[in-house]
Scaffold this motif. Structure first.
Motif, mmCIF file in Angstrom:
data_model
loop_
_atom_site.group_PDB
_atom_site.id
_atom_site.type_symbol
_atom_site.label_atom_id
_atom_site.label_comp_id
_atom_site.label_asym_id
_atom_site.label_seq_id
_atom_site.Cartn_x
_atom_site.Cartn_y
_atom_site.Cartn_z
ATOM 1 N N ILE A 87 -3.039 -8.722 -1.519
ATOM 2 C CA ILE A 87 -3.216 -7.372 -2.043
ATOM 3 C C ILE A 87 -1.954 -6.979 -2.801
ATOM 4 O O ILE A 87 -0.872 -7.497 -2.524
ATOM 5 N N ARG A 88 -2.112 -6.077 -3.769
ATOM 6 C CA ARG A 88 -0.956 -5.607 -4.529
ATOM 7 C C ARG A 88 -1.074 -4.110 -4.785
ATOM 8 O O ARG A 88 -2.170 -3.550 -4.791
ATOM 9 N N GLN A 89 0.069 -3.512 -5.007
ATOM 10 C CA GLN A 89 0.133 -2.057 -5.188
ATOM 11 C C GLN A 89 1.124 -1.730 -6.295
ATOM 12 O O GLN A 89 2.248 -2.253 -6.296
ATOM 13 N N GLU A 90 0.697 -0.886 -7.221
ATOM 14 C CA GLU A 90 1.626 -0.389 -8.230
ATOM 15 C C GLU A 90 2.288 0.867 -7.688
ATOM 16 O O GLU A 90 1.603 1.742 -7.150
ATOM 17 N N ALA A 91 3.596 0.969 -7.849
ATOM 18 C CA ALA A 91 4.328 2.075 -7.233
ATOM 19 C C ALA A 91 3.919 3.428 -7.788
ATOM 20 O O ALA A 91 4.046 4.454 -7.101
ATOM 21 N N TYR A 92 3.433 3.463 -9.021
ATOM 22 C CA TYR A 92 3.090 4.752 -9.625
ATOM 23 C C TYR A 92 1.746 5.273 -9.111
ATOM 24 O O TYR A 92 1.394 6.422 -9.347
ATOM 25 N N LYS A 93 1.016 4.440 -8.424
ATOM 26 C CA LYS A 93 -0.273 4.866 -7.878
ATOM 27 C C LYS A 93 -0.084 5.411 -6.470
ATOM 28 O O LYS A 93 0.477 4.759 -5.599
ATOM 29 N N GLN A 94 -0.588 6.603 -6.252
ATOM 30 C CA GLN A 94 -0.471 7.204 -4.924
ATOM 31 C C GLN A 94 -1.519 6.670 -3.972
ATOM 32 O O GLN A 94 -1.305 6.622 -2.757
ATOM 33 N N GLN A 95 -2.642 6.273 -4.530
ATOM 34 C CA GLN A 95 -3.726 5.792 -3.680
ATOM 35 C C GLN A 95 -3.389 4.415 -3.135
ATOM 36 O O GLN A 95 -2.964 3.512 -3.879
ATOM 37 N N ASN A 96 -3.605 4.240 -1.859
ATOM 38 C CA ASN A 96 -3.336 2.958 -1.218
ATOM 39 C C ASN A 96 -4.371 1.916 -1.636
ATOM 40 O O ASN A 96 -5.571 2.190 -1.678
ATOM 41 N N ALA A 97 -3.879 0.704 -1.928
ATOM 42 C CA ALA A 97 -4.773 -0.377 -2.329
ATOM 43 C C ALA A 97 -5.592 -0.870 -1.132
ATOM 44 O O ALA A 97 -5.119 -0.860 0.015
ATOM 45 N N THR A 98 -6.794 -1.313 -1.444
ATOM 46 C CA THR A 98 -7.697 -1.857 -0.420
ATOM 47 C C THR A 98 -8.428 -3.055 -0.996
ATOM 48 O O THR A 98 -8.876 -3.016 -2.145
ATOM 49 N N GLU A 99 -8.512 -4.106 -0.198
ATOM 50 C CA GLU A 99 -9.270 -5.303 -0.555
ATOM 51 C C GLU A 99 -10.052 -5.751 0.673
ATOM 52 O O GLU A 99 -9.554 -6.466 1.528
ATOM 53 N N ASN A 100 -11.286 -5.300 0.734
ATOM 54 C CA ASN A 100 -12.166 -5.667 1.856
ATOM 55 C C ASN A 100 -11.519 -5.277 3.198
ATOM 56 O O ASN A 100 -11.284 -4.100 3.435
ATOM 57 N N ARG A 101 -11.181 -6.232 4.040
ATOM 58 C CA ARG A 101 -10.627 -5.915 5.354
ATOM 59 C C ARG A 101 -9.126 -5.628 5.308
ATOM 60 O O ARG A 101 -8.520 -5.291 6.336
ATOM 61 N N PHE A 102 -8.532 -5.776 4.140
ATOM 62 C CA PHE A 102 -7.095 -5.595 4.000
ATOM 63 C C PHE A 102 -6.793 -4.282 3.285
ATOM 64 O O PHE A 102 -7.397 -3.979 2.256
#
Lengths: 114, 114
Positions: free
Chosen positions: A49-64
């Motif tokens: 999984i990956r996350q861009e710092a400028y995005k406030q929404q938490n990343a989600t990938e299926n069970r992760f």
């Protein structure tokens, strides 16, 4: 300098349960990316999984899913409904925007008990 | 090819010998990285290639380490006069661009220096 810290060298979880892996990082930058990579015994690292710092929404990938707390510089990984195939080393990584280097933590070994 | 290929999978050498580790990235990937993973440690950045640009060699630990990338594809990491502290897993990764695109890793070369 950027550093990534994973304070849990090893964790265990019961199959079908939920586990959270911790990661903190140190940076003075505002634009960056965060990643969780999985390394099974085959040694081949796989992006979870990956996350861009400028995005406030938490990343989600299926069970992760992640819990990204920018102010606290914290980036934890939650694995729901753990499966035996989730057993592996998990590495947290940081990459500054427009820069080449990925900085990795020391890893957390996840054991999944049947 | 279908993935990043590294050879050999395992290499045992004697202290003082030179070794060459090979990485064949995914076709079309312009960015190529070498990382070193020592036992119980995170991934240590060694070198980065991006297209025809000069490589970022800032992570090479000493002048015994060198790497080249021929024709923008295959890369070779050379360690001269190996030392016991060079023992580690050497991981190669490639990506489409030198941005935040995810890294695709090979299975690494386990180097053991006796």
């Amino acid at each position: 300098a950027q550093t990534v810290t994973q304070s849990q060298p090893e964790m265990s979880v019961q199959e079908a349960e939920t586990v959270t892996l911790s990661c903190t990082y140190d940076t003075s930058e505002s634009d960056y990316y965060l990643f969780w990579y999985k390394q099974p015994p085959s040694r081949q690292m796989i992006l979870v999984i990956r996350q861009e710092a400028y995005k406030q929404q938490n990343a989600t990938e299926n069970r992760f899913s992640v819990n990204f707390q920018k102010a606290a510089k914290s980036f934890s990984l939650k694995i729901s409904d753990s499966q035996l195939g989730d057993a592996a080393m998990y590495f947290c990584a940081y990459r500054r925007y427009n820069f080449n280097k990925f900085y990795f933590g020391s890893g957390t070994k996840l054991n999944v008990k049947p | 090819g279908a993935g990043v290929s590294q050879s050999p999978s395992n290499k045992v050498t004697e202290k003082g010998k030179d070794v060459e580790l090979r990485c064949d990235p995914i076709s079309g990937h312009t960015a190529l990285y070498w990382y070193r993973q020592s036992l119980g440690q995170g991934l240590e950045f060694l070198i980065y290639f991006q297209g025809n640009s000069a490589p970022d060699k800032s992570g090479l630990p000493s002048d015994r380490f060198s790497a080249e990338r021929t024709g923008g594809s295959v890369s070779t990491l050379t360690i001269q006069r190996t030392q016991q502290e060079d023992s580690a897993v050497y991981l190669c990764a490639s990506s489409l661009r030198g941005s935040y695109e995810k890294l695709f890793f090979g299975s690494g070369t386990q180097l053991s220096v006796l």
